[in-house]
Enzyme design. Structure first.
Site, PDB file in Angstrom:
ATOM      1  N   SER A  57       0.841  -1.207   0.000  1.00  0.00           N
ATOM      2  CA  SER A  57       0.000   0.000   0.000  1.00  0.00           C
ATOM      3  C   SER A  57       0.870   1.249   0.000  1.00  0.00           C
ATOM      4  O   SER A  57       1.662   1.466   0.920  1.00  0.00           O
ATOM      5  CB  SER A  57      -0.905   0.003   1.235  1.00  0.00           C
ATOM      6  OG  SER A  57      -1.464   1.292   1.381  1.00  0.00           O
ATOM      7  N   HIS A  85      -1.314  -1.382  -4.076  1.00  0.00           N
ATOM      8  CA  HIS A  85      -2.598  -0.979  -3.511  1.00  0.00           C
ATOM      9  C   HIS A  85      -2.612   0.543  -3.361  1.00  0.00           C
ATOM     10  O   HIS A  85      -1.703   1.132  -2.773  1.00  0.00           O
ATOM     11  CB  HIS A  85      -2.766  -1.661  -2.156  1.00  0.00           C
ATOM     12  CG  HIS A  85      -4.079  -1.462  -1.483  1.00  0.00           C
ATOM     13  ND1 HIS A  85      -5.212  -2.157  -1.836  1.00  0.00           N
ATOM     14  CD2 HIS A  85      -4.440  -0.641  -0.462  1.00  0.00           C
ATOM     15  CE1 HIS A  85      -6.216  -1.778  -1.055  1.00  0.00           C
ATOM     16  NE2 HIS A  85      -5.777  -0.856  -0.213  1.00  0.00           N
ATOM     17  N   ASP A  89      -4.746   3.654  -1.971  1.00  0.00           N
ATOM     18  CA  ASP A  89      -5.838   4.061  -1.088  1.00  0.00           C
ATOM     19  C   ASP A  89      -6.318   5.459  -1.427  1.00  0.00           C
ATOM     20  O   ASP A  89      -5.538   6.411  -1.417  1.00  0.00           O
ATOM     21  CB  ASP A  89      -5.368   4.028   0.372  1.00  0.00           C
ATOM     22  CG  ASP A  89      -5.199   2.606   0.870  1.00  0.00           C
ATOM     23  OD1 ASP A  89      -6.170   1.838   0.804  1.00  0.00           O
ATOM     24  OD2 ASP A  89      -4.089   2.268   1.326  1.00  0.00           O
ATOM     25  N   MET A 113      -8.915   8.402  -0.304  1.00  0.00           N
ATOM     26  CA  MET A 113      -9.717   8.832   0.855  1.00  0.00           C
ATOM     27  C   MET A 113     -10.234  10.242   0.641  1.00  0.00           C
ATOM     28  O   MET A 113      -9.474  11.117   0.216  1.00  0.00           O
ATOM     29  CB  MET A 113      -8.851   8.786   2.114  1.00  0.00           C
ATOM     30  CG  MET A 113      -8.198   7.436   2.368  1.00  0.00           C
ATOM     31  SD  MET A 113      -7.282   7.478   3.905  1.00  0.00           S
ATOM     32  CE  MET A 113      -6.597   5.818   3.918  1.00  0.00           C
ATOM     33  N   HIS A 167      -8.462   1.259  -3.975  1.00  0.00           N
ATOM     34  CA  HIS A 167      -9.392   1.079  -2.857  1.00  0.00           C
ATOM     35  C   HIS A 167     -10.050   2.425  -2.560  1.00  0.00           C
ATOM     36  O   HIS A 167      -9.428   3.312  -1.983  1.00  0.00           O
ATOM     37  CB  HIS A 167      -8.582   0.561  -1.649  1.00  0.00           C
ATOM     38  CG  HIS A 167      -9.390   0.363  -0.409  1.00  0.00           C
ATOM     39  ND1 HIS A 167      -8.800   0.128   0.822  1.00  0.00           N
ATOM     40  CD2 HIS A 167     -10.734   0.332  -0.186  1.00  0.00           C
ATOM     41  CE1 HIS A 167      -9.738  -0.011   1.735  1.00  0.00           C
ATOM     42  NE2 HIS A 167     -10.923   0.113   1.159  1.00  0.00           N
ATOM     43  N   MET A 226     -12.122   4.685  -0.556  1.00  0.00           N
ATOM     44  CA  MET A 226     -12.773   4.942   0.738  1.00  0.00           C
ATOM     45  C   MET A 226     -13.419   6.320   0.622  1.00  0.00           C
ATOM     46  O   MET A 226     -12.950   7.307   1.187  1.00  0.00           O
ATOM     47  CB  MET A 226     -11.730   4.887   1.859  1.00  0.00           C
ATOM     48  CG  MET A 226     -11.296   3.456   2.168  1.00  0.00           C
ATOM     49  SD  MET A 226      -9.785   3.386   3.141  1.00  0.00           S
ATOM     50  CE  MET A 226      -8.598   3.512   1.811  1.00  0.00           C
ATOM     51  N   MET A 228     -11.521  -5.550   5.559  1.00  0.00           N
ATOM     52  CA  MET A 228     -10.693  -4.647   6.358  1.00  0.00           C
ATOM     53  C   MET A 228     -10.417  -5.293   7.717  1.00  0.00           C
ATOM     54  O   MET A 228     -11.340  -5.723   8.401  1.00  0.00           O
ATOM     55  CB  MET A 228     -11.403  -3.307   6.595  1.00  0.00           C
ATOM     56  CG  MET A 228     -11.648  -2.440   5.378  1.00  0.00           C
ATOM     57  SD  MET A 228     -10.184  -1.755   4.564  1.00  0.00           S
ATOM     58  CE  MET A 228      -9.213  -1.115   5.914  1.00  0.00           C
ATOM     59  N   ASP A 236      -6.789  -6.316   4.241  1.00  0.00           N
ATOM     60  CA  ASP A 236      -6.180  -4.979   4.300  1.00  0.00           C
ATOM     61  C   ASP A 236      -6.170  -4.461   5.734  1.00  0.00           C
ATOM     62  O   ASP A 236      -7.228  -4.218   6.320  1.00  0.00           O
ATOM     63  CB  ASP A 236      -7.005  -4.043   3.395  1.00  0.00           C
ATOM     64  CG  ASP A 236      -6.382  -2.677   3.233  1.00  0.00           C
ATOM     65  OD1 ASP A 236      -5.270  -2.439   3.737  1.00  0.00           O
ATOM     66  OD2 ASP A 236      -7.034  -1.834   2.573  1.00  0.00           O
TER      67      ASP A 236
HETATM   68  C1  DX5 Z   1      -6.310   1.764   5.638  1.00  0.00           C
HETATM   69  C2  DX5 Z   1      -5.944   1.422   4.239  1.00  0.00           C
HETATM   70  C3  DX5 Z   1      -4.871   0.417   4.126  1.00  0.00           C
HETATM   71  C4  DX5 Z   1      -3.575   0.795   4.776  1.00  0.00           C
HETATM   72  C5  DX5 Z   1      -2.918  -0.462   5.220  1.00  0.00           C
HETATM   73  O1  DX5 Z   1      -7.462   2.519   5.651  1.00  0.00           O
HETATM   74  O2  DX5 Z   1      -7.065   0.918   3.519  1.00  0.00           O
HETATM   75  O3  DX5 Z   1      -4.662  -0.002   2.786  1.00  0.00           O
HETATM   76  O4  DX5 Z   1      -2.712   1.509   3.935  1.00  0.00           O
HETATM   77  O5  DX5 Z   1      -1.786  -0.107   5.901  1.00  0.00           O
HETATM   78  P1  DX5 Z   1      -1.094  -1.024   7.006  1.00  0.00           P
HETATM   79  O6  DX5 Z   1      -0.531  -2.229   6.313  1.00  0.00           O
HETATM   80  O7  DX5 Z   1      -0.037  -0.107   7.531  1.00  0.00           O
HETATM   81  O8  DX5 Z   1      -2.137  -1.390   8.025  1.00  0.00           O
HETATM   82 ZN    ZN Z   2      -6.654  -0.042   1.528  1.00  0.00          ZN
END
Ligand code: DX5
Ligand code: ZN
Length: 216
Positions: A9, A34, A36, A38, A67, A69, A138, A176
């Protein structure tokens, strides 16, 4: 035995040198990255827009696992698809009819995924399983990297594995949150196909060795 897919990620990578991060994870043998996204609304953090994805697309052939969010995935997914996403995963917790969005994503020739937060049970997404390419479970509350893996999510992974195998659904299980060299094997034993890992990989002194340590 099939090889686990590792999806580092970028959330925990050094944003000033993302190209180097992509090179390192590819050299370590990862096929996916990956990403993310947000919106500061669905989760209390803001990260990575389509312009960044578009720039990264020019410097790597890695599979872009996006991903979302965000509260309004229908408004934003195409921007990421056009920027070079290979999969788009959005959350079940937002109230709207999920099937048209799943169909639209798949019609654009990329994979469609559905994600659930720790408190959302598998039963909420069971009807979607014949249609999605992946389910992202998650194992931390979404929003931030570097949190601890929630062990009580393991039965959820096992339960989903059972349903997918019994019905022969063509659907990957992606995990994740809090994945490191210990929790990765727990997840693979429970039935995971794809492991996301951010902080463990990018806070390590040796990113390449950290990625390699996750292959089971
Ligand atoms: C959290 C994200 C994850 C995050 C995982 O909201 O969706 O993808 O980056 O990071 P680690 O491996 O540090 O938990
Ligand atoms: Zn994620």
């Amino acid at each position: 035995m099939k090889k686990t897919i590792i999806a580092p990620s970028l959330l925990s990578a050094n944003f000033a040198s993302l190209e180097n991060s992509l090179k390192a994870i590819a050299e370590a043998g990862a096929d996916w990255v990956h990403i993310d996204v947000m919106d500061g609304h669905f989760v209390p953090n803001i990260a990575i827009g389509p312009a960044v994805v578009e720039s990264l697309r020019k410097v790597t052939k890695l599979f872009f696992d996006v991903h979302l969010m965000v509260t309004n995935p229908g408004q934003y997914w195409q921007h990421f698809q056009k920027a070079g996403a290979n999969s788009i995963t959005f959350h079940d917790e937002i109230e709207f009819d999920k099937m048209p969005l799943i169909e639209a994503i798949k019609a654009s020739n990329i994979k469609a995924g559905i994600s659930i937060k720790p408190k959302t049970p598998i039963s909420k997404i069971e009807r979607l399983l014949p249609y999605v390419d992946l389910v992202l479970i998650m194992t931390v509350e979404p929003g931030f990297g570097g949190q601890s893996f929630m062990k009580d999510m393991v039965p959820k992974i096992e339960y989903l594995r059972g349903i997918i195998d019994k019905n022969r659904y063509n659907c990957l299980i992606e995990i994740d949150g809090g994945i490191n060299a210990q929790t990765s094997s727990v997840c693979v034993e429970a039935g995971a196909d794809v492991l996301v890992s951010g902080n463990y990989i990018f806070s390590s002194n040796n990113v390449i060795e950290a990625v390699k340590s996750l292959f089971i």
